[in-house]
Design a protein around this motif. Sequence first.
Motif, PDB file in Angstrom:
ATOM      1  N   VAL A 143       0.852  -1.189   0.000  1.00  0.00           N
ATOM      2  CA  VAL A 143       0.000   0.000   0.000  1.00  0.00           C
ATOM      3  C   VAL A 143       0.891   1.243   0.000  1.00  0.00           C
ATOM      4  O   VAL A 143       1.857   1.329   0.770  1.00  0.00           O
ATOM      5  N   VAL A 144       0.568   2.186  -0.855  1.00  0.00           N
ATOM      6  CA  VAL A 144       1.355   3.410  -0.965  1.00  0.00           C
ATOM      7  C   VAL A 144       1.143   4.263   0.278  1.00  0.00           C
ATOM      8  O   VAL A 144       0.017   4.632   0.603  1.00  0.00           O
ATOM      9  N   GLY A 145       2.234   4.564   0.972  1.00  0.00           N
ATOM     10  CA  GLY A 145       2.151   5.442   2.131  1.00  0.00           C
ATOM     11  C   GLY A 145       2.512   6.864   1.770  1.00  0.00           C
ATOM     12  O   GLY A 145       1.849   7.818   2.186  1.00  0.00           O
ATOM     13  N   ARG A 146       3.570   6.999   0.963  1.00  0.00           N
ATOM     14  CA  ARG A 146       4.027   8.331   0.545  1.00  0.00           C
ATOM     15  C   ARG A 146       4.685   8.221  -0.820  1.00  0.00           C
ATOM     16  O   ARG A 146       5.338   7.227  -1.148  1.00  0.00           O
ATOM     17  N   ILE A 147       4.486   9.250  -1.642  1.00  0.00           N
ATOM     18  CA  ILE A 147       5.077   9.303  -2.978  1.00  0.00           C
ATOM     19  C   ILE A 147       6.231  10.292  -2.973  1.00  0.00           C
ATOM     20  O   ILE A 147       6.074  11.436  -2.536  1.00  0.00           O
ATOM     21  N   GLU A 148       7.400   9.863  -3.458  1.00  0.00           N
ATOM     22  CA  GLU A 148       8.545  10.760  -3.545  1.00  0.00           C
ATOM     23  C   GLU A 148       8.333  11.777  -4.666  1.00  0.00           C
ATOM     24  O   GLU A 148       7.793  11.437  -5.727  1.00  0.00           O
ATOM     25  N   GLY A 161      -2.392   5.582  -0.298  1.00  0.00           N
ATOM     26  CA  GLY A 161      -3.574   4.757  -0.069  1.00  0.00           C
ATOM     27  C   GLY A 161      -3.837   3.756  -1.173  1.00  0.00           C
ATOM     28  O   GLY A 161      -4.595   2.797  -0.976  1.00  0.00           O
ATOM     29  N   ASP A 162      -3.221   3.942  -2.355  1.00  0.00           N
ATOM     30  CA  ASP A 162      -3.386   2.963  -3.431  1.00  0.00           C
ATOM     31  C   ASP A 162      -2.734   1.638  -3.026  1.00  0.00           C
ATOM     32  O   ASP A 162      -1.632   1.626  -2.468  1.00  0.00           O
ATOM     33  N   ARG A 163      -3.396   0.543  -3.338  1.00  0.00           N
ATOM     34  CA  ARG A 163      -2.829  -0.789  -3.083  1.00  0.00           C
ATOM     35  C   ARG A 163      -2.363  -1.383  -4.409  1.00  0.00           C
ATOM     36  O   ARG A 163      -3.171  -1.601  -5.316  1.00  0.00           O
ATOM     37  N   ILE A 172       1.462  -8.874  -6.951  1.00  0.00           N
ATOM     38  CA  ILE A 172       2.210  -8.278  -5.846  1.00  0.00           C
ATOM     39  C   ILE A 172       1.357  -8.357  -4.589  1.00  0.00           C
ATOM     40  O   ILE A 172       0.194  -7.956  -4.585  1.00  0.00           O
ATOM     41  N   THR A 173       1.951  -8.891  -3.530  1.00  0.00           N
ATOM     42  CA  THR A 173       1.231  -9.013  -2.256  1.00  0.00           C
ATOM     43  C   THR A 173       1.806  -8.088  -1.199  1.00  0.00           C
ATOM     44  O   THR A 173       1.062  -7.418  -0.479  1.00  0.00           O
ATOM     45  N   THR A 174       3.111  -8.048  -1.081  1.00  0.00           N
ATOM     46  CA  THR A 174       3.759  -7.257  -0.037  1.00  0.00           C
ATOM     47  C   THR A 174       4.632  -6.166  -0.647  1.00  0.00           C
ATOM     48  O   THR A 174       4.952  -6.179  -1.840  1.00  0.00           O
TER      49      THR A 174
END
Length: 377
Positions: A143-148, A161-163, A172-174
């Motif tokens: 899951v995206v926490g932060r985008i550089e 928030g994107d998974r 992709i799982t992890t």
Amino acid sequence: MIQSPGFLLTILAFVLVIGPLVFIHEMGHYLAGRWFGVKAEAFSIGFGREIAGWTDRRGTRWKLGWLPLGGYVKFDGDMNPASQPDAAWLSLPAAERQRTFQAKPVWQRAIIVAAGPAVNLTAAVLILAGFAFFYGVNATPAVVGRIEPNSAAMRAGLRAGDRITALGGRTITTFADMATYTALRPDEQIRVDYARGGKPASTSLKIGVTTERDRFGNTFRKGVLGIRSARPEYRRIPLWQAPGYGLAMTGDVLRGTLDGLGQIITGRRSVDELGGPLKIAKISGEQFSLGWPALVWLIAMISINLGFINLLPVPMLDGGHLFFYAIEAVRRRPVTPQVAEWAYRGGLAALLALMLFVTLNDLGSFGLWKNLAGLIG
């Protein structure tokens, strides 16, 4: 500051890595042979002149060779590299001939040959299972926490928030799955499948590139998306589940090996990245200086690659023998001695050429050619 483990530590680490892996590989052949009643004449760790050894009560000579770059088990009647019956084998007494490798049915010979790589892969599974049990596994969801800023992910329109569900068609799982996939594919255009607010979506992006330098001065070119996780999660694995995780991780490493090999064949990755014994020794010393867990992890990685390489259908390797046994099983008779001999000669020439190439690569990675060019210039 570049740190060096030193020559003596490097040699010690190399022996600690290669020695046990060669031993268990050959022990796989040996034990499978004993199971089917094949007598072993010699069990050698290392090639060339014997520097130490003894003969057991079964008549097997256990020995150490002066060149510690491999090993072998010589079974009774195994009189040529292709393990083909010849006049000397036919002249043996019937009872003695029954204990030879060539006298066994093709399925038994195949098991004896496959046992070496199988033991290497099994050892890796057990080591990785141990790591899963004692240290846990990275279970951080993809899951995206932060985008550089100015990253590949930002340009593709991904958001916090994107998974991520798939990269390049691979599930992709992890977060670790995502990092492993992208690291091997710098500068590649891929499709990204993800879920936003529970709804599936997709986009395409070109994986970014970064160059990292470790404490030993090694540089690595790797792919990055520019995504950070929200909160890392590590999970301890119960003992009864650990072998499954070890098997899954071994499969992931094998898939990564195949990906890297495919990239080299297609020209997307430089052949300069191929390494041989000298590079293995260098990496062994570096990992040993980081502690026993790092060295044991390296042993698992090399064990996987040793098992994989030996299963390639190249004459002189275990996979080459298995290839000929498959032909024999289909044809109901072995290939002719002339065909086998020329195939194994070609396989030997290819392996020697590859060994020379990777050794030159290793010397180049150590800066030898640049230094020579500087002296000549």
